[in-house]
Scaffold this motif. Structure first.
Motif, mmCIF file in Angstrom:
data_model
loop_
_atom_site.group_PDB
_atom_site.id
_atom_site.type_symbol
_atom_site.label_atom_id
_atom_site.label_comp_id
_atom_site.label_asym_id
_atom_site.label_seq_id
_atom_site.Cartn_x
_atom_site.Cartn_y
_atom_site.Cartn_z
ATOM 1 N N VAL A 76 -68.723 17.307 41.567
ATOM 2 C CA VAL A 76 -67.673 17.777 41.185
ATOM 3 C C VAL A 76 -66.938 16.867 40.296
ATOM 4 C CG1 VAL A 76 -65.316 18.830 41.422
ATOM 5 C CG2 VAL A 76 -67.364 19.335 43.287
ATOM 6 N N ALA A 77 -66.493 17.269 39.144
ATOM 7 C CA ALA A 77 -65.720 16.554 38.432
ATOM 8 C C ALA A 77 -64.418 17.106 37.795
ATOM 9 C CB ALA A 77 -66.611 16.010 37.055
ATOM 10 N N LEU A 78 -63.226 16.756 37.900
ATOM 11 C CA LEU A 78 -61.965 17.277 37.499
ATOM 12 C C LEU A 78 -61.422 16.523 36.283
ATOM 13 C CD1 LEU A 78 -59.447 19.090 38.155
ATOM 14 C CD2 LEU A 78 -58.737 17.304 39.711
ATOM 15 N N PHE A 79 -61.155 17.206 35.207
ATOM 16 C CA PHE A 79 -60.684 16.427 33.956
ATOM 17 C C PHE A 79 -59.147 16.993 33.980
ATOM 18 C CE2 PHE A 79 -65.122 16.803 33.572
ATOM 19 C CZ PHE A 79 -65.453 15.336 32.963
ATOM 20 N N GLU A 80 -58.354 16.228 33.707
ATOM 21 C CA GLU A 80 -56.893 16.489 33.718
ATOM 22 C C GLU A 80 -56.439 15.749 32.279
ATOM 23 O OE1 GLU A 80 -53.591 18.260 34.270
ATOM 24 O OE2 GLU A 80 -55.033 18.504 35.617
ATOM 25 N N ARG A 81 -55.804 16.467 31.601
ATOM 26 C CA ARG A 81 -55.091 15.971 30.220
ATOM 27 C C ARG A 81 -54.392 14.873 30.468
ATOM 28 N NH1 ARG A 81 -52.040 19.680 26.104
ATOM 29 N NH2 ARG A 81 -53.503 21.189 27.244
ATOM 30 N N ARG A 82 -53.233 15.202 31.379
ATOM 31 C CA ARG A 82 -52.585 14.028 31.739
ATOM 32 C C ARG A 82 -52.823 13.627 33.336
ATOM 33 N NH1 ARG A 82 -46.664 15.953 30.478
ATOM 34 N NH2 ARG A 82 -46.199 13.851 30.810
ATOM 35 N N TRP A 83 -51.421 13.406 34.040
ATOM 36 C CA TRP A 83 -51.708 12.835 35.460
ATOM 37 C C TRP A 83 -51.922 14.427 36.440
ATOM 38 C CZ3 TRP A 83 -53.346 8.082 35.852
ATOM 39 C CH2 TRP A 83 -52.473 7.201 34.995
ATOM 40 N N CYS A 84 -52.611 14.353 37.160
ATOM 41 C CA CYS A 84 -52.731 15.523 38.098
ATOM 42 C C CYS A 84 -51.291 15.979 38.765
ATOM 43 C CB CYS A 84 -53.756 15.259 39.464
ATOM 44 S SG CYS A 84 -55.372 15.044 39.062
ATOM 45 N N GLY A 85 -50.934 17.197 38.320
ATOM 46 C CA GLY A 85 -49.739 17.446 38.801
ATOM 47 C C GLY A 85 -48.609 17.204 37.737
ATOM 48 N N ALA A 86 -48.682 16.554 36.558
ATOM 49 C CA ALA A 86 -47.836 16.497 35.384
ATOM 50 C C ALA A 86 -47.621 17.776 34.767
ATOM 51 C CB ALA A 86 -48.339 15.301 34.592
ATOM 52 N N GLN A 87 -48.507 18.528 34.635
ATOM 53 C CA GLN A 87 -48.397 19.590 33.579
ATOM 54 C C GLN A 87 -47.777 20.897 34.527
ATOM 55 O OE1 GLN A 87 -49.163 17.742 30.646
ATOM 56 N NE2 GLN A 87 -49.191 19.925 30.045
ATOM 57 N N ALA A 88 -48.014 22.127 34.189
ATOM 58 C CA ALA A 88 -47.612 23.277 34.952
ATOM 59 C C ALA A 88 -47.551 23.348 36.212
ATOM 60 C CB ALA A 88 -48.219 24.712 34.297
ATOM 61 N N SER A 89 -48.667 22.815 36.859
ATOM 62 C CA SER A 89 -48.839 22.881 38.286
ATOM 63 C C SER A 89 -48.077 21.734 39.095
ATOM 64 C CB SER A 89 -50.363 22.365 38.930
ATOM 65 O OG SER A 89 -50.637 21.166 38.269
ATOM 66 N N GLY A 90 -47.324 20.918 38.256
ATOM 67 C CA GLY A 90 -46.754 19.979 38.887
ATOM 68 C C GLY A 90 -45.064 20.260 38.636
ATOM 69 N N VAL A 91 -44.926 21.020 37.845
ATOM 70 C CA VAL A 91 -43.363 21.031 37.308
ATOM 71 C C VAL A 91 -42.991 22.625 37.583
ATOM 72 C CG1 VAL A 91 -43.468 19.368 35.611
ATOM 73 C CG2 VAL A 91 -44.026 21.391 34.940
ATOM 74 N N ASN A 92 -43.518 23.381 38.358
ATOM 75 C CA ASN A 92 -43.155 24.750 38.654
ATOM 76 C C ASN A 92 -42.120 24.924 39.822
ATOM 77 O OD1 ASN A 92 -44.514 25.395 41.289
ATOM 78 N ND2 ASN A 92 -46.360 24.866 39.944
ATOM 79 N N TYR A 93 -41.899 25.980 40.205
ATOM 80 C CA TYR A 93 -40.940 26.141 41.154
ATOM 81 C C TYR A 93 -41.441 25.972 42.655
ATOM 82 C CZ TYR A 93 -37.365 27.728 37.895
ATOM 83 O OH TYR A 93 -36.434 27.626 36.789
ATOM 84 N N GLY A 94 -42.847 25.846 42.797
ATOM 85 C CA GLY A 94 -43.536 25.399 43.968
ATOM 86 C C GLY A 94 -43.510 26.826 44.898
ATOM 87 N N GLY A 95 -43.453 28.027 44.176
ATOM 88 C CA GLY A 95 -43.527 29.388 44.978
ATOM 89 C C GLY A 95 -44.900 29.446 45.595
ATOM 90 N N VAL A 96 -44.901 29.771 47.135
ATOM 91 C CA VAL A 96 -46.230 30.080 47.645
ATOM 92 C C VAL A 96 -45.967 31.384 48.180
ATOM 93 C CG1 VAL A 96 -47.648 29.259 49.656
ATOM 94 C CG2 VAL A 96 -46.540 27.480 48.449
#
Length: 158
Positions: A9-29
């Motif tokens: 498995v390789a995960l490529f992230e343009r910035r830091w993990c959680g810095a883009q949409a997945s890290g700045v949303n409202y956190g709704g589950v």
């Protein structure tokens, strides 16, 4: 999970993990209001949130707080009722509340809202914690995580 099963498995992230949409949303589950095609995956994902500390070593500040969808007219209540009936077939629960019971429970919502549907098992988490914790857990399982690595092109060789 893939790395744990021996998959490379390789995960490529343009910035830091959680810095883009997945890290700045409202956190709704939430499962509430999802289209039927998404509901099986949403239900599976919701069950994973209960095991987050064991899976990634962090609870992500996950709180079961419920998710309320509002109705402003009778036709909205009909839509909420139809969704609840469909969702029951997938194991999701949504309770319709209207009239005086709704007013007593949510007096601050004002007269524009006549009722709603509540999914008590939904909640929210802190995306600033969850995304990096998933990346750290993937690393611990042997995945390669490349942060600040933008992909411009990718080729698949079969």
């Amino acid at each position: 999970a893939l790395a744990r099963q021996g998959v490379d498995v390789a995960l490529f992230e343009r910035r830091w993990c959680g810095a883009q949409a997945s890290g700045v949303n409202y956190g709704g589950v939430r499962t509430h209001g999802r289209p039927e095609v998404q509901l099986p995956l949403a239900m599976r994902a919701r069950r994973i949130w209960n095991r987050l500390p064991q899976l990634i070593g962090c609870d992500g500040e996950f709180v079961v707080s419920g998710h309320l969808r509002l109705a402003r007219r009778d036709s909205d209540m009909e839509v909420l009722d139809a969704w609840a009936a469909m969702a029951r077939g997938h194991g999701a629960s949504s309770t319709l509340i209207w009239g005086e019971a709704f007013r007593r429970r949510y007096p601050w919502l004002g007269a524009a809202a006549i009722g709603g549907a509540l999914c008590e098992s939904d909640g929210h988490a802190n995306p600033r914690l969850v995304s990096p914790a998933f990346a750290a857990a993937a690393r611990r399982e042997g995945a390669q995580v490349f942060e600040q690595t933008e992909l411009g092109e990718i080729d698949y060789d079969g």
